[in-house]
Design an enzyme around this catalytic site. Structure first.
Site, PDB file in Angstrom:
ATOM      1  CD  GLU A   1      -2.865  -1.350   2.298  1.00  0.00           C
ATOM      2  OE1 GLU A   1      -2.934  -0.429   3.119  1.00  0.00           O
ATOM      3  OE2 GLU A   1      -3.539  -2.388   2.385  1.00  0.00           O
TER       4      GLU A   1
ATOM      5  CG  HIS B   1     -10.059  -5.586   0.488  1.00  0.00           C
ATOM      6  ND1 HIS B   1     -10.287  -6.713   1.247  1.00  0.00           N
ATOM      7  CD2 HIS B   1      -8.751  -5.269   0.684  1.00  0.00           C
ATOM      8  CE1 HIS B   1      -9.188  -7.045   1.891  1.00  0.00           C
ATOM      9  NE2 HIS B   1      -8.228  -6.191   1.559  1.00  0.00           N
TER      10      HIS B   1
ATOM     11  CD  GLU C   1      -4.791  -7.668   1.760  1.00  0.00           C
ATOM     12  OE1 GLU C   1      -5.683  -6.923   2.227  1.00  0.00           O
ATOM     13  OE2 GLU C   1      -3.583  -7.433   1.879  1.00  0.00           O
TER      14      GLU C   1
HETATM   15  O1  G3I Z   1      -4.688  -7.711  19.012  1.00  0.00           O
HETATM   16  C1  G3I Z   1      -5.292  -6.522  19.498  1.00  0.00           C
HETATM   17  C2  G3I Z   1      -5.987  -6.754  20.793  1.00  0.00           C
HETATM   18  O2  G3I Z   1      -5.033  -7.125  21.751  1.00  0.00           O
HETATM   19  C3  G3I Z   1      -6.744  -5.496  21.204  1.00  0.00           C
HETATM   20  O3  G3I Z   1      -7.462  -5.746  22.380  1.00  0.00           O
HETATM   21  C4  G3I Z   1      -7.696  -5.074  20.102  1.00  0.00           C
HETATM   22  C5  G3I Z   1      -8.427  -3.779  20.449  1.00  0.00           C
HETATM   23  O4  G3I Z   1      -8.515  -2.928  19.356  1.00  0.00           O
HETATM   24  O5  G3I Z   1      -6.960  -4.867  18.943  1.00  0.00           O
HETATM   25  C6  G3I Z   1      -6.299  -6.035  18.463  1.00  0.00           C
HETATM   26  O6  G3I Z   1      -5.577  -5.711  17.301  1.00  0.00           O
HETATM   27  C7  G3I Z   1      -6.363  -5.552  16.137  1.00  0.00           C
HETATM   28  C8  G3I Z   1      -5.863  -6.523  15.093  1.00  0.00           C
HETATM   29  O7  G3I Z   1      -6.531  -6.301  13.879  1.00  0.00           O
HETATM   30  C9  G3I Z   1      -6.063  -7.975  15.496  1.00  0.00           C
HETATM   31  O8  G3I Z   1      -7.441  -8.248  15.650  1.00  0.00           O
HETATM   32  C10 G3I Z   1      -6.216  -4.128  15.675  1.00  0.00           C
HETATM   33  O9  G3I Z   1      -6.820  -3.240  16.578  1.00  0.00           O
HETATM   34  C11 G3I Z   1      -6.842  -3.977  14.308  1.00  0.00           C
HETATM   35  O10 G3I Z   1      -6.501  -2.682  13.810  1.00  0.00           O
HETATM   36  C12 G3I Z   1      -6.298  -5.016  13.367  1.00  0.00           C
HETATM   37  O11 G3I Z   1      -6.961  -4.864  12.125  1.00  0.00           O
HETATM   38  C13 G3I Z   1      -6.315  -5.448  11.031  1.00  0.00           C
HETATM   39  C14 G3I Z   1      -6.015  -4.380   9.995  1.00  0.00           C
HETATM   40  O12 G3I Z   1      -5.429  -4.991   8.853  1.00  0.00           O
HETATM   41  C15 G3I Z   1      -5.056  -3.336  10.544  1.00  0.00           C
HETATM   42  O13 G3I Z   1      -4.811  -2.338   9.604  1.00  0.00           O
HETATM   43  C16 G3I Z   1      -7.244  -6.493  10.440  1.00  0.00           C
HETATM   44  O14 G3I Z   1      -7.377  -7.580  11.363  1.00  0.00           O
HETATM   45  C17 G3I Z   1      -6.684  -7.028   9.130  1.00  0.00           C
HETATM   46  O15 G3I Z   1      -7.651  -7.815   8.485  1.00  0.00           O
HETATM   47  C18 G3I Z   1      -6.340  -5.863   8.216  1.00  0.00           C
HETATM   48  O16 G3I Z   1      -5.765  -6.388   7.057  1.00  0.00           O
HETATM   49  C19 G3I Z   1      -5.414  -5.431   6.049  1.00  0.00           C
HETATM   50  C20 G3I Z   1      -4.193  -5.963   5.345  1.00  0.00           C
HETATM   51  O17 G3I Z   1      -3.154  -6.216   6.278  1.00  0.00           O
HETATM   52  C21 G3I Z   1      -3.704  -5.008   4.267  1.00  0.00           C
HETATM   53  N1  G3I Z   1      -4.772  -4.683   3.337  1.00  0.00           N
HETATM   54  C22 G3I Z   1      -6.013  -4.205   3.955  1.00  0.00           C
HETATM   55  C23 G3I Z   1      -6.509  -5.198   5.003  1.00  0.00           C
HETATM   56  C24 G3I Z   1      -7.830  -4.761   5.587  1.00  0.00           C
HETATM   57  O18 G3I Z   1      -7.695  -3.573   6.302  1.00  0.00           O
END
Ligand code: G3I
Length: 300
Positions: free
Chosen positions: A127, A205, A232
């Site tokens: 990205e 997406h 993805e």
């Molecule tokens: O693990 C912590 C947890 O300890 C905490 O309590 C909780 C509270 O917010 O957060 C948890 O972390 C989260 C993590 O996912 C695991 O669930 C983050 O907040 C959350 O921001 C994170 O989101 C991920 C996101 O990328 C971050 O930008 C999504 O799961 C994941 O599907 C998403 O994937 C991205 C690709 O890497 C790149 N392309 C876009 C795609 C979708 O956004």
């Protein structure tokens, strides 16, 4: 074939899913994973914040839970993602200049070296281009270290794991538009100058389905001499089932489109909360989108 993975394999492709280490104790989840998929991507566990929480201290325990599951089941592993402007550890977010550049390249070297020989394809850079019509790089702390940060990352990744395919991965690049054309121009430049790059990831997406020029976009990247991977995939909207079939058909139409990864297993596992964009419902039942995907893989 009777599963996504087996049917894709008959066409010389893989069919993968993004998975979360924390769900590997969910028996419904794991039984679908093991039955249907022959490739995995760590949804979060191999990102910078997860693997280098403090500078120079690397933790691979959650990444390894995913890698070990995949290896024990003979699944490919897509590595995701070595450098990205999001999900950086806070220590890196606060860095700039040559200190950040050196830390970033060290990160690439250390993570790619740790997983050397296990990763089918790495998303080396994720990205890095701006949305909209500018065709510019995205402003980020990494970009501000100099425009050559992407090629430096790819060279470091190649040195660390010569067997892994090295991908550039992005979203809203599924059709032919200013952003995908900027990436096309970068890949063409890298190929002409010998910067190591092997693949382009189209995140995909989507809403309802792919753009009408999806196949043409895949083809133009393939014509540069790189593989294309759908990395993805998830699709919301009322045309979801036919949209999934269109994605499969486009990929199967281009020899260098080598595999498809969906971004989660069940709707309840998706980052797109409430949009139900995946192939299995929250109970793990196959949806209409699953059937259309499987049928498309088996057609022709
Ligand atoms: O693990 C912590 C947890 O300890 C905490 O309590 C909780 C509270 O917010 O957060 C948890 O972390 C989260 C993590 O996912 C695991 O669930 C983050 O907040 C959350 O921001 C994170 O989101 C991920 C996101 O990328 C971050 O930008 C999504 O799961 C994941 O599907 C998403 O994937 C991205 C690709 O890497 C790149 N392309 C876009 C795609 C979708 O956004």
């Amino acid at each position: 074939g009777t599963t996504l993975g087996a049917s894709a394999a008959e066409k010389g492709r893989y069919f993968g899913a993004a998975i979360a280490a924390g769900r590997l104790s969910d028996s419904t989840y794991v039984s679908i994973l093991n039955r249907e998929f022959n490739s995995v991507t760590a949804e979060n566990e191999m990102k910078w914040d997860a693997t280098e929480p403090s500078q120079g201290n690397f933790t691979f325990s959650n990444g390894d839970r995913i890698a070990n599951h995949a290896i024990s089941r003979g699944m490919k592993i897509r590595g995701h993602a070595l450098l990205w402007h999001q999900q950086q550890p806070s220590w890196a977010q606060n860095m700039s200049g040559s200190a950040l550049r050196n830390a970033a390249i060290n990160h690439v070297t250390r993570v790619a070296s740790y997983y050397r020989g296990k990763i089918h394809s790495w998303d080396v850079v994720n990205e890095a281009f701006a949305d909209g019509t500018s065709g510019a790089r995205r402003d980020s702390n990494l970009q501000r270290t100099g425009n050559d940060w992407i090629e430096a990352a790819f060279r470091a990744a190649r040195a660390a794991d010569p067997g892994a395919k090295l991908c550039y991965n992005d979203y809203n690049t599924d059709g032919i538009n200013a952003k995908s054309t900027a990436i096309y121009n970068m890949v063409r430049d890298f190929k002409s100058r010998g910067v190591p790059i092997d693949c382009v990831g189209l995140q995909s997406h989507l809403t309802n389905g792919p753009p009408s020029d999806y196949r043409a976009n895949i083809q133009r990247f393939a014509d540069l001499g790189v593989d294309v991977q759908i990395t993805e995939l998830d699709i919301s909207g009322s045309s979801q089932a036919s949209g999934y079939a269109s994605v499969v058909n486009a990929c199967l139409a281009v020899a260098r489109c080598t595999g498809i990864t969906v971004w989660g297993i069940r709707d309840s596992d998706s980052w797109r909360t409430g949009q139900n964009p995946l192939l299995f419902d929250a109970s793990g039942n196959k949806k209409a989108a699953y059937t259309s995907t499987l049928n498309a893989l088996n057609a022709g």
